[in-house]
Enzyme design. Structure first.
Site, PDB file in Angstrom:
ATOM      1  N   ARG A  54       0.794  -0.892  -0.092  1.00  0.00           N
ATOM      2  CA  ARG A  54      -0.182  -0.860  -0.009  1.00  0.00           C
ATOM      3  C   ARG A  54       0.635   1.631   0.142  1.00  0.00           C
ATOM      4  O   ARG A  54       2.136   0.758   0.426  1.00  0.00           O
ATOM      5  CB  ARG A  54      -0.575  -0.027   1.322  1.00  0.00           C
ATOM      6  CG  ARG A  54       0.017   0.059   2.488  1.00  0.00           C
ATOM      7  CD  ARG A  54      -1.585   0.215   3.360  1.00  0.00           C
ATOM      8  NE  ARG A  54      -0.351  -0.507   4.579  1.00  0.00           N
ATOM      9  CZ  ARG A  54      -0.206   0.655   5.662  1.00  0.00           C
ATOM     10  NH1 ARG A  54      -0.624   1.821   6.040  1.00  0.00           N
ATOM     11  NH2 ARG A  54       0.304   0.172   7.525  1.00  0.00           N
ATOM     12  N   GLU A 102      -2.292   0.913  12.248  1.00  0.00           N
ATOM     13  CA  GLU A 102      -2.295   1.342  10.823  1.00  0.00           C
ATOM     14  C   GLU A 102      -2.194   2.390  10.717  1.00  0.00           C
ATOM     15  O   GLU A 102      -2.619   3.040   8.988  1.00  0.00           O
ATOM     16  CB  GLU A 102      -3.038   0.399   9.865  1.00  0.00           C
ATOM     17  CG  GLU A 102      -2.969  -1.486   9.917  1.00  0.00           C
ATOM     18  CD  GLU A 102      -1.942  -2.149  10.402  1.00  0.00           C
ATOM     19  OE1 GLU A 102      -0.785  -1.917   9.614  1.00  0.00           O
ATOM     20  OE2 GLU A 102      -2.177  -3.109  11.411  1.00  0.00           O
ATOM     21  N   TYR A 258      -8.765  -7.662   8.380  1.00  0.00           N
ATOM     22  CA  TYR A 258      -7.436  -7.131   6.569  1.00  0.00           C
ATOM     23  C   TYR A 258      -8.223  -8.603   5.600  1.00  0.00           C
ATOM     24  O   TYR A 258      -8.190  -9.803   6.876  1.00  0.00           O
ATOM     25  CB  TYR A 258      -6.673  -6.762   6.974  1.00  0.00           C
ATOM     26  CG  TYR A 258      -5.499  -7.702   7.907  1.00  0.00           C
ATOM     27  CD1 TYR A 258      -5.439  -7.772   8.811  1.00  0.00           C
ATOM     28  CD2 TYR A 258      -4.492  -8.421   6.821  1.00  0.00           C
ATOM     29  CE1 TYR A 258      -4.046  -8.847   9.321  1.00  0.00           C
ATOM     30  CE2 TYR A 258      -3.584  -9.554   6.832  1.00  0.00           C
ATOM     31  CZ  TYR A 258      -3.254  -8.978   8.467  1.00  0.00           C
ATOM     32  OH  TYR A 258      -2.158 -10.720   8.901  1.00  0.00           O
ATOM     33  N   ASP A 276      -6.339  -8.377  12.621  1.00  0.00           N
ATOM     34  CA  ASP A 276      -5.071  -7.604  13.084  1.00  0.00           C
ATOM     35  C   ASP A 276      -4.555  -7.101  14.295  1.00  0.00           C
ATOM     36  O   ASP A 276      -4.383  -6.231  14.510  1.00  0.00           O
ATOM     37  CB  ASP A 276      -5.533  -6.450  12.254  1.00  0.00           C
ATOM     38  CG  ASP A 276      -4.447  -5.804  12.353  1.00  0.00           C
ATOM     39  OD1 ASP A 276      -2.909  -6.567  12.360  1.00  0.00           O
ATOM     40  OD2 ASP A 276      -3.440  -4.426  12.110  1.00  0.00           O
ATOM     41  N   CYS A 321       1.783 -16.745  12.817  1.00  0.00           N
ATOM     42  CA  CYS A 321       2.982 -15.605  12.046  1.00  0.00           C
ATOM     43  C   CYS A 321       3.022 -15.019  12.724  1.00  0.00           C
ATOM     44  O   CYS A 321       2.383 -15.000  14.057  1.00  0.00           O
ATOM     45  CB  CYS A 321       3.107 -15.179  10.793  1.00  0.00           C
ATOM     46  SG  CYS A 321       1.869 -14.022  11.122  1.00  0.00           S
ATOM     47  N   TRP A 355       5.817  -3.497  10.205  1.00  0.00           N
ATOM     48  CA  TRP A 355       4.841  -4.390   9.343  1.00  0.00           C
ATOM     49  C   TRP A 355       5.679  -3.678   7.264  1.00  0.00           C
ATOM     50  O   TRP A 355       5.549  -2.853   7.159  1.00  0.00           O
ATOM     51  CB  TRP A 355       3.326  -3.842   8.887  1.00  0.00           C
ATOM     52  CG  TRP A 355       3.333  -3.890  10.329  1.00  0.00           C
ATOM     53  CD1 TRP A 355       2.406  -2.218  11.340  1.00  0.00           C
ATOM     54  CD2 TRP A 355       2.667  -4.781  10.893  1.00  0.00           C
ATOM     55  NE1 TRP A 355       1.741  -2.657  11.854  1.00  0.00           N
ATOM     56  CE2 TRP A 355       1.244  -4.680  12.008  1.00  0.00           C
ATOM     57  CE3 TRP A 355       2.006  -6.051  10.592  1.00  0.00           C
ATOM     58  CZ2 TRP A 355       0.861  -5.531  13.124  1.00  0.00           C
ATOM     59  CZ3 TRP A 355       1.276  -6.814  11.351  1.00  0.00           C
ATOM     60  CH2 TRP A 355       0.630  -6.671  12.727  1.00  0.00           C
ATOM     61  N   LYS A 358       5.894  -4.799   2.582  1.00  0.00           N
ATOM     62  CA  LYS A 358       5.904  -3.649   1.093  1.00  0.00           C
ATOM     63  C   LYS A 358       7.193  -2.984   1.330  1.00  0.00           C
ATOM     64  O   LYS A 358       8.012  -2.672  -0.586  1.00  0.00           O
ATOM     65  CB  LYS A 358       4.530  -2.965   1.417  1.00  0.00           C
ATOM     66  CG  LYS A 358       4.983  -1.804   2.870  1.00  0.00           C
ATOM     67  CD  LYS A 358       3.925  -1.373   3.120  1.00  0.00           C
ATOM     68  CE  LYS A 358       2.533  -1.447   4.015  1.00  0.00           C
ATOM     69  NZ  LYS A 358       2.753  -2.100   5.237  1.00  0.00           N
TER      70      LYS A 358
END
Ligand code: BEZ
Length: 398
Positions: A54, A102, A258, A276, A321, A355, A358
């Site tokens: 994102r 987030e 999510y 989340d 995870c 996070w 990405k």
């Protein structure tokens, strides 16, 4: 016993460690990656099949880092025929004023406006009309940002691994745990059961296992290790226009979810939906369970049942995870030089928390640039990324 020298030793063969090795190889650095398990394992922060890409962030520098990462993604894409990011867009919706890990919808929109990142604002009714969601509270709002997408995590790691190995500059040693480290005249000596290695520079990319690797340097970090659950849900209708998505709701401690569209690389015929929030917060990876919390799965399934169309609400292919996160939630990533053995070391960089899926290809470059010369900021084209935003509070760590 082995006794070899390298320009760089990378501890941790997960996504960020492999990306660091690839970046180092591009500079012609002889590089050793030490991984205590096998590469592409599911034991740490690189577990699972997918991550979200994102551009939107509540902080301008994070959005800029996402924008800057696109060039690196394109370059890494050149090493594989698999698509690393399926760009099906990113949908954020929910309570527009809610802030969370987030960042929140309103804050992200403001940053996108500043950086001229295009997006479409949506009401709850428009979201339900365009995407397979239903029964959303009428006052929910959101936006769709078309550059977002789903990252094939294992293909990304494979591409970084291939790129590193193809360079001829990188050795990858799997199943070789680091047992000790010592300062040496021109760098760091790293000990394993196979022998010792001398590195002019050291990158600690051990994720949730970071404290095992900081201990020999006389350091210990207070990080939170989230154990998170996720599940796949069978598609009951032909694959619909499901983007990657994130819902912001109250109470934020148990109502953030999510999800992803169906992909061919992980359980085709199913779409992944995840909570989340952590099943539990660990202080050490050894406390991890591979069995998801029944409570998280129940909440996940209830969300699917109440608010999604075209999915059977029975959780399947469940997993957990680990994700290491800074205790200070304003730190999105923890990346810093490391004051080993009580003194500053510009030749040792630690990356541990955040996070970061990405950012996989650009984070390796950041680490290598930091190790090339002491830096306080890194410029990528139009964007200057301030490294103090990722600083580790080492005063708490000794
Ligand atoms: C992220 O985009 O950073 C993210 C997405 C889903 C869960 C957690 C983090």
């Amino acid at each position: 016993m082995t006794d070899q020298s390298y320009d760089l030793i990378v501890i941790g063969g997960g996504a960020i460690g492999l990306s660091t090795a690839w970046s180092a190889a591009r500079r012609g650095w002889r590089t050793l990656v030490l991984e205590k398990y096998g590469v592409l394992n599911d034991d740490g922060s690189s577990a699972g099949a997918s991550r979200q890409f994102r551009l939107q962030y509540a902080q301008e520098y994070m959005a800029e880092l996402s924008l800057a990462s696109q060039t690196f993604w394109a370059e890494l894409q050149g090493y594989t025929q698999k698509t690393l990011i399926r760009q099906n867009g990113s949908l954020w919706f929910g309570d527009p004023d809610l802030d969370s890990q987030e960042g929140g919808i309103a804050a992200a929109e403001k940053v996108m406006d500043t950086l001229h990142i295009p997006y479409t604002k949506l009401t709850a009714a428009e979201i339900e009309a365009r995407f397979p969601f239903r029964n959303l509270p009428k006052d929910y709002e959101g936006f769709f940002q078309a550059s977002g997408g789903i990252i094939d995590l294992k293909a990304t790691e494979e591409a970084a691994l291939d790129a590193a190995l193809a360079s001829g500059f990188v050795d990858i040693h799997e199943w070789e745990p680091v047992t000790d480290m010592a300062e040496s005249g021109t760098g760091v000596t790293v000990f394993t059961p196979e022998g010792r290695y001398h590195g002019a520079r050291l990158a600690i990319c051990a994720g949730a296992y970071v404290n095992d690797m900081l201990r020999p340097l006389g350091l210990s970090l207070g990080i939170d290790i989230w154990q998170m659950s996720s599940a796949y849900f069978a598609l009951t209708a032909p694959a619909s226009h499901l983007p990657t998505w994130f819902v912001f709701q109250n109470p934020s401690s148990s109502a953030l979810f999510y999800g992803f569209p169906e992909v061919d690389w992980a359980h085709p015929g199913y779409a992944r939906v995840a909570t989340d929030f952590p099943d539990k917060i660990l202080t050490d990876p050894s406390q991890r369970s591979f069995a998801p919390s029944p409570q998280s799965l129940k909440l996940d399934a209830q969300w699917v049942k109440d608010h999604m169309t075209g999915l059977d609400p029975t959780p399947r292919f469940t997993s957990t995870c680990l994700i290491a996160l800074a205790k200070d939630a304003s730190r999105e990533l923890l990346l810093d030089y490391t004051p080993a053995w009580g003194s500053p070391h510009s030749n040792i960089v630690t990356y541990t928390a955040g996070w970061a899926g990405k950012y996989i290809p650009i984070l390796g470059d950041m680490i290598v640039r930091m190790l090339s010369a002491p830096e306080t900021e890194l410029t990528y084209g139009d964007y200057t990324i301030p490294l103090d935003k990722f600083a580790i509070d080492w005063t708490q760590a000794q």
